[in-house]
Motif scaffolding. Sequence first.
Motif, short mmCIF file in Angstrom:
data_model
loop_
_atom_site.label_atom_id
_atom_site.label_comp_id
_atom_site.label_asym_id
_atom_site.label_seq_id
_atom_site.Cartn_x
_atom_site.Cartn_y
_atom_site.Cartn_z
N GLN A 4 0.84 -1.18 0.00
CA GLN A 4 0.00 0.00 0.00
C GLN A 4 0.88 1.23 0.00
N ALA A 5 0.78 2.00 -1.07
CA ALA A 5 1.55 3.23 -1.20
C ALA A 5 0.75 4.41 -0.67
N SER A 6 1.47 5.35 -0.09
CA SER A 6 0.83 6.56 0.42
C SER A 6 1.85 7.69 0.44
N GLY A 7 1.37 8.89 0.74
CA GLY A 7 2.27 10.01 0.91
C GLY A 7 2.26 11.01 -0.24
N ALA A 22 3.85 0.44 2.50
CA ALA A 22 3.71 -0.47 3.64
C ALA A 22 3.31 -1.85 3.14
N ALA A 23 3.97 -2.85 3.67
CA ALA A 23 3.70 -4.22 3.26
C ALA A 23 2.91 -4.94 4.34
N ASN A 70 12.92 -2.12 8.13
CA ASN A 70 12.47 -3.50 8.30
C ASN A 70 11.54 -3.66 9.50
N ALA A 71 11.78 -2.88 10.54
CA ALA A 71 10.94 -2.97 11.73
C ALA A 71 9.50 -2.56 11.42
N LYS A 72 9.34 -1.60 10.49
CA LYS A 72 8.01 -1.14 10.11
C LYS A 72 7.51 -1.81 8.84
N ASN A 73 8.34 -2.69 8.26
CA ASN A 73 7.96 -3.39 7.04
C ASN A 73 7.52 -2.41 5.95
N THR A 74 8.29 -1.35 5.82
CA THR A 74 7.93 -0.24 4.95
C THR A 74 9.15 0.21 4.14
N VAL A 75 8.87 0.58 2.91
CA VAL A 75 9.90 1.17 2.05
C VAL A 75 9.49 2.61 1.77
N CYS A 92 4.72 1.46 -5.89
CA CYS A 92 5.78 0.62 -5.36
C CYS A 92 5.53 -0.82 -5.80
N ALA A 93 6.60 -1.57 -5.89
CA ALA A 93 6.51 -2.94 -6.38
C ALA A 93 7.56 -3.79 -5.68
N ALA A 94 7.31 -5.09 -5.67
CA ALA A 94 8.23 -6.02 -4.99
C ALA A 94 8.49 -7.23 -5.87
#
Length: 123
Positions: A4-7, A22-23, A70-75, A92-94
């Motif tokens: 989920q992208a935001s901002g 956020a993943a 990594n703690a927030k599982n967010t890029v 965003c993509a993975a």
Amino acid sequence: VQLQASGGGLVQAGGSLRLSCAASGRTLSPYSMGWFRLAPGKEREFVAALGDTTAYADFVKGRFTISRDNAKNTVYLQMNSLKPEDTAVYYCAARSRYGTWNYYAVHDRYPYWGQGTLVTVSS
């Protein structure tokens, strides 16, 4: 993994925004992450990628920074010195980080995508 992208938002030229991705469903540690963008009338283009190393499109080098928590599982994608031509929907993509890094800029190599967040830069 769900992303989920935001901002995104409206900002004046020269301003800054920080996008988040956020993943959920899985930890991001097995994945390399990418940011792409789609502007009106243009094809989707690579912006930045993060795996064991980082990579940037030439047009954002020195202005954008990709990072992960990594703690927030967010890029994140920190975008500074924004220009009107940066206006686009950012995605965003993975993909698996255990594959070949060389394809980091190829959107077809990313099986997981967020929904996109709109960035509008006014002049």
